[in-house]
Design a protein around this motif. Structure first.
Motif, mmCIF file in Angstrom:
data_model
loop_
_atom_site.group_PDB
_atom_site.id
_atom_site.type_symbol
_atom_site.label_atom_id
_atom_site.label_comp_id
_atom_site.label_asym_id
_atom_site.label_seq_id
_atom_site.Cartn_x
_atom_site.Cartn_y
_atom_site.Cartn_z
ATOM 1 N N PHE A 111 0.858 -1.187 0.000
ATOM 2 C CA PHE A 111 0.000 0.000 0.000
ATOM 3 C C PHE A 111 0.895 1.238 0.000
ATOM 4 O O PHE A 111 2.081 1.139 0.317
ATOM 5 C CB PHE A 111 -0.898 -0.013 1.244
ATOM 6 C CG PHE A 111 -1.740 -1.249 1.363
ATOM 7 C CD1 PHE A 111 -2.875 -1.402 0.586
ATOM 8 C CD2 PHE A 111 -1.379 -2.275 2.231
ATOM 9 C CE1 PHE A 111 -3.636 -2.559 0.663
ATOM 10 C CE2 PHE A 111 -2.136 -3.437 2.321
ATOM 11 C CZ PHE A 111 -3.269 -3.580 1.536
ATOM 12 N N PRO A 112 0.330 2.423 -0.330
ATOM 13 C CA PRO A 112 1.171 3.627 -0.321
ATOM 14 C C PRO A 112 1.867 3.805 1.033
ATOM 15 O O PRO A 112 1.212 3.797 2.076
ATOM 16 C CB PRO A 112 0.171 4.755 -0.575
ATOM 17 C CG PRO A 112 -0.934 4.107 -1.312
ATOM 18 C CD PRO A 112 -1.049 2.727 -0.737
ATOM 19 N N GLU A 113 3.185 3.923 0.990
ATOM 20 C CA GLU A 113 3.962 3.809 2.225
ATOM 21 C C GLU A 113 3.797 4.965 3.210
ATOM 22 O O GLU A 113 4.069 4.788 4.398
ATOM 23 C CB GLU A 113 5.439 3.596 1.897
ATOM 24 C CG GLU A 113 6.065 4.688 1.056
ATOM 25 C CD GLU A 113 7.569 4.490 0.880
ATOM 26 O OE1 GLU A 113 8.235 5.483 0.622
ATOM 27 O OE2 GLU A 113 8.054 3.345 1.005
ATOM 28 N N ASN A 114 3.347 6.117 2.717
ATOM 29 C CA ASN A 114 3.204 7.249 3.644
ATOM 30 C C ASN A 114 1.803 7.375 4.241
ATOM 31 O O ASN A 114 1.540 8.290 5.015
ATOM 32 C CB ASN A 114 3.582 8.558 2.943
ATOM 33 C CG ASN A 114 5.036 8.547 2.521
ATOM 34 O OD1 ASN A 114 5.915 8.357 3.348
ATOM 35 N ND2 ASN A 114 5.292 8.701 1.235
ATOM 36 N N LEU A 115 0.904 6.468 3.843
ATOM 37 C CA LEU A 115 -0.437 6.487 4.443
ATOM 38 C C LEU A 115 -0.406 5.659 5.720
ATOM 39 O O LEU A 115 0.401 4.742 5.854
ATOM 40 C CB LEU A 115 -1.465 5.917 3.474
ATOM 41 C CG LEU A 115 -1.791 6.729 2.224
ATOM 42 C CD1 LEU A 115 -2.922 6.060 1.447
ATOM 43 C CD2 LEU A 115 -2.201 8.158 2.569
ATOM 44 N N ASN A 125 -5.753 5.343 7.312
ATOM 45 C CA ASN A 125 -6.012 5.939 5.990
ATOM 46 C C ASN A 125 -6.415 4.862 4.982
ATOM 47 O O ASN A 125 -7.326 5.069 4.177
ATOM 48 C CB ASN A 125 -4.750 6.619 5.429
ATOM 49 C CG ASN A 125 -4.373 7.892 6.147
ATOM 50 O OD1 ASN A 125 -3.203 8.239 6.229
ATOM 51 N ND2 ASN A 125 -5.340 8.593 6.691
ATOM 52 N N GLU A 130 -9.901 3.693 5.613
ATOM 53 C CA GLU A 130 -10.844 4.756 5.200
ATOM 54 C C GLU A 130 -10.952 4.816 3.683
ATOM 55 O O GLU A 130 -12.045 4.975 3.128
ATOM 56 C CB GLU A 130 -10.366 6.111 5.718
ATOM 57 C CG GLU A 130 -10.748 6.350 7.163
ATOM 58 C CD GLU A 130 -10.029 7.559 7.748
ATOM 59 O OE1 GLU A 130 -9.260 8.221 7.036
ATOM 60 O OE2 GLU A 130 -10.236 7.804 8.954
ATOM 61 N N MET A 131 -9.818 4.680 3.010
ATOM 62 C CA MET A 131 -9.814 4.769 1.547
ATOM 63 C C MET A 131 -10.682 3.666 0.932
ATOM 64 O O MET A 131 -11.512 3.938 0.064
ATOM 65 C CB MET A 131 -8.376 4.657 1.036
ATOM 66 C CG MET A 131 -8.272 4.641 -0.469
ATOM 67 S SD MET A 131 -6.582 4.470 -1.041
ATOM 68 C CE MET A 131 -6.337 2.730 -0.810
ATOM 69 N N VAL A 132 -10.487 2.439 1.406
ATOM 70 C CA VAL A 132 -11.235 1.326 0.803
ATOM 71 C C VAL A 132 -12.733 1.457 1.130
ATOM 72 O O VAL A 132 -13.584 1.202 0.274
ATOM 73 C CB VAL A 132 -10.647 -0.033 1.237
ATOM 74 C CG1 VAL A 132 -11.387 -1.177 0.570
ATOM 75 C CG2 VAL A 132 -9.181 -0.117 0.868
ATOM 76 N N ASP A 188 -14.281 4.253 1.542
ATOM 77 C CA ASP A 188 -14.712 5.340 0.658
ATOM 78 C C ASP A 188 -14.951 4.843 -0.756
ATOM 79 O O ASP A 188 -15.963 5.153 -1.376
ATOM 80 C CB ASP A 188 -13.575 6.374 0.591
ATOM 81 C CG ASP A 188 -13.987 7.700 1.191
ATOM 82 O OD1 ASP A 188 -15.054 7.747 1.798
ATOM 83 O OD2 ASP A 188 -13.212 8.669 1.061
ATOM 84 N N LEU A 189 -14.004 4.056 -1.254
ATOM 85 C CA LEU A 189 -14.098 3.581 -2.633
ATOM 86 C C LEU A 189 -15.269 2.624 -2.815
ATOM 87 O O LEU A 189 -15.876 2.560 -3.871
ATOM 88 C CB LEU A 189 -12.806 2.875 -3.054
ATOM 89 C CG LEU A 189 -11.593 3.774 -3.279
ATOM 90 C CD1 LEU A 189 -10.335 2.949 -3.492
ATOM 91 C CD2 LEU A 189 -11.809 4.674 -4.488
ATOM 92 N N ARG A 190 -15.581 1.888 -1.757
ATOM 93 C CA ARG A 190 -16.691 0.926 -1.856
ATOM 94 C C ARG A 190 -18.013 1.557 -1.428
ATOM 95 O O ARG A 190 -19.050 0.868 -1.424
ATOM 96 C CB ARG A 190 -16.410 -0.284 -0.970
ATOM 97 C CG ARG A 190 -15.255 -1.133 -1.473
ATOM 98 C CD ARG A 190 -15.552 -2.588 -1.248
ATOM 99 N NE ARG A 190 -14.483 -3.448 -1.719
ATOM 100 C CZ ARG A 190 -14.690 -4.708 -2.083
ATOM 101 N NH1 ARG A 190 -15.885 -5.241 -2.025
ATOM 102 N NH2 ARG A 190 -13.693 -5.446 -2.496
ATOM 103 N N ASN A 191 -17.948 2.837 -1.035
ATOM 104 C CA ASN A 191 -19.148 3.527 -0.555
ATOM 105 C C ASN A 191 -19.849 2.751 0.540
ATOM 106 O O ASN A 191 -21.067 2.614 0.552
ATOM 107 C CB ASN A 191 -20.142 3.729 -1.707
ATOM 108 C CG ASN A 191 -19.864 5.026 -2.414
ATOM 109 O OD1 ASN A 191 -19.399 5.992 -1.783
ATOM 110 N ND2 ASN A 191 -20.119 5.044 -3.703
ATOM 111 N N LEU A 245 -8.808 -6.299 5.284
ATOM 112 C CA LEU A 245 -9.508 -5.579 4.201
ATOM 113 C C LEU A 245 -10.342 -6.534 3.356
ATOM 114 O O LEU A 245 -11.442 -6.192 2.924
ATOM 115 C CB LEU A 245 -8.489 -4.878 3.299
ATOM 116 C CG LEU A 245 -7.883 -3.580 3.826
ATOM 117 C CD1 LEU A 245 -6.716 -3.154 2.956
ATOM 118 C CD2 LEU A 245 -8.924 -2.473 3.875
#
Lengths: 236, 263
Positions: free
Chosen positions: A84-88, A92, A95-97, A99-102, A140
């Motif tokens: 995953f993005p290393e700075n998140l 985060n 939350e991102m997933v 958000d993406l899956r609503n 996840l």
């Protein structure tokens, strides 16, 4: 249910999958087995829509995969090695997933707690060990209670305790009616979890059925020897 | 559209914390601040800034963009197993990287300029063109980076190609123009030279700023042809249109390739 009809996939002149017809039963744990390079990951990638150029058709719950991404709402996937993005932070990523899956409600957070991931929530991904990233990836995959779970060598990189937790979760979800498709090279896992086996050898499906059927067919005394016998081409 | 914005949001959160982006900001800030405080003359500052913008920004954008795609390969695979389409992911990754890069450039150069705004009052128009040129260099070369990384699975080959693209547009191309002009010096080549210049996003940026300094007289008849083209609004509009094409075409091509690609 996942239904694969006459799937063929080549990379240049290399035929990786040769005419696979396979039905993955709903509510069952199906184990895809085969030696390295037999086409297991390619098959999983085709189901997930990661591979675009192939011949044949794949149906998920009766619907043909045709480029529309919405069918993946019903699928949870845990890759062999996640990143995953290393700075998140871990928080985060969750939350991102979501958000993406609503989908921010009706979440299955059991693995977050059983893996003790609450403590890691504010840490950045680059500061986590490989095993902890695998735990995040597993949490996840199960988070949205998907109808289908695809797990590619899920216990690789996990310690025995976490591996046990994950296997218990797989069994629990299966008893709740989830369809689970997984690959692993660990025979004890296969014996413990698998209900059905799909055996792929050099891109061809050479066995499809239950564990007992495989043992009977090979005439071997246990599952490990049966699998070895198929791998050596003794069963066509 | 909705998922593009969501992806941009999280990619930005990641990239803004990246030591590379912070490093870019520090570099732009320190260089601009040092340049302005030591030179103190608008024209000299702008020319030096322009050289940095036309050499360093394409290099940073193309190399960073290529490495970014290769390093995020497993993450891209993970994202594509979510219910999002490839167009959203590609656009989200692109703008999620481009916006932090733009911020590091605009703030890095912009803050020192604001601190010493007094010396730039008369060259405000030129300064705007310098900033626009920088913005387009980031957009164009990140587009190229994404296209190259999408087309090449091999990281070393992709990175080599990216550095070649940078070298081609910033150095080799000018050498080729000079060679052609030398070869055909007996022919009227002004319009041909104009055509070749606007075909290169780096040269186009350079010429846009240089012509603002009224130096066309030093460039003979070619300078006059350039001046007559770029000196009016139509020339300027055509130039920015071409810069847009340089960013949109590789972006769309990369997107098409990404949409068809086996991951």
């Amino acid at each position: 249910m996942i239904e694969i009809k006459n799937l063929n996939k080549s990379y240049g002149s290399l035929n990786v999958i040769k005419g696979i017809d396979l039905k993955i039963e709903e509510g069952k744990i199906t184990y895809i087995v085969g030696p390295n390079g037999s086409g297991k990951t390619t098959l999983i990638k085709a189901i997930l829509g990661l591979i675009k150029k192939y011949e044949g058709s794949i149906f998920i719950n009766g619907e043909l995969i045709n480029g529309d991404s919405r069918y993946r709402n019903n699928i949870g996937y845990m890759p062999q090695s996640a990143s995953f993005p290393e700075n998140l932070t871990v928080k985060n990523i969750f939350e991102m997933v979501k958000d993406l899956r609503n989908n921010k409600k009706s979440l299955d957070e059991e693995l977050i707690f059983s893996f003790n991931l609450e403590k890691e929530m504010n840490k950045r991904l680059k500061n986590l060990s490989g095993g902890t990233v695998q735990k995040v990836s597993a949490a996840l995959a199960f988070l949205f209670s998907p109808q289908i779970l695809i797990l590619d060598e899920p216990t690789a990189g996990l310690d025995p305790v976490s591996s046990g937790i994950l296997k218990d979760k797989i069994l629990k979800e299966n008893s709740a009616g989830k369809t689970i498709l997984f690959t692993s090279h660990i025979m004890s896992e296969l014996e413990e979890l698998a209900q059905n086996i799909a055996f792929i050898l050099e891109g061809k499906l050479c066995f499809e059925g239950s564990l007992n059927n495989l043992i009977q067919l090979t005439g071997e005394k246990n599952l490990e020897r049966s699998v070895a016998s198929v791998m050596m081409g003794k069963v066509a | 559209m909705n998922s593009i914005i969501k992806i941009i949001k999280y990619q930005m959160q990641d990239n803004i914390r990246s030591k590379w982006i912070i490093g870019c900001f520090v570099f732009f800030f320190a260089f601009s601040y040092w340049l302005i405080s030591f030179t103190g003359e608008a024209a000299k500052v702008i020319m030096s800034l322009l050289n940095i913008i036309l050499i360093i920004i394409p290099l940073i954008s193309v190399v960073f963009g290529t490495i970014y795609i290769y390093n995020n390969k497993n993450y891209i695979t993970f994202m594509l197993t979510q219910p999002i389409n490839r167009t959203s992911l590609y656009s989200g990754l692109y703008f999620g990287l481009v916006i932090p890069l733009l911020l590091s450039f605009l703030l890095g150069v912009g803050i020192p300029v604001i601190l010493y705004y007094g010396i730039f009052i008369e060259s405000f128009g030129t300064l705007i063109i310098v900033f626009l040129t920088g913005i387009f260099q980031i957009l164009v070369f990140t587009s190229f980076a994404f296209l190259i990384a999408t087309l090449n699975e091999d990281k070393l080959k992709g990175l080599g190609l990216s550095i070649f693209i940078w070298l081609f547009f910033t150095a080799v191309y000018d050498g080729l123009i000079l060679f052609l002009l030398q070869m055909f010096q007996d022919y009227p080549l002004e319009k041909f030279a104009l055509g070749l210049t606007i075909a290169n996003p780096v040269d186009l940026g350079r010429i846009l700023v240089i012509l603002k300094f009224d130096v066309s007289a030093l460039m003979g008849y070619t300078g006059a042809v350039f001046e007559s083209f770029f000196g009016n609004n139509l020339g300027l509009s055509v130039s920015f249109l071409i810069l847009q094409i340089w960013f949109v075409v590789p972006f769309i091509f990369g997107l098409k390739m990404f949409s068809k690609k086996d991951i």
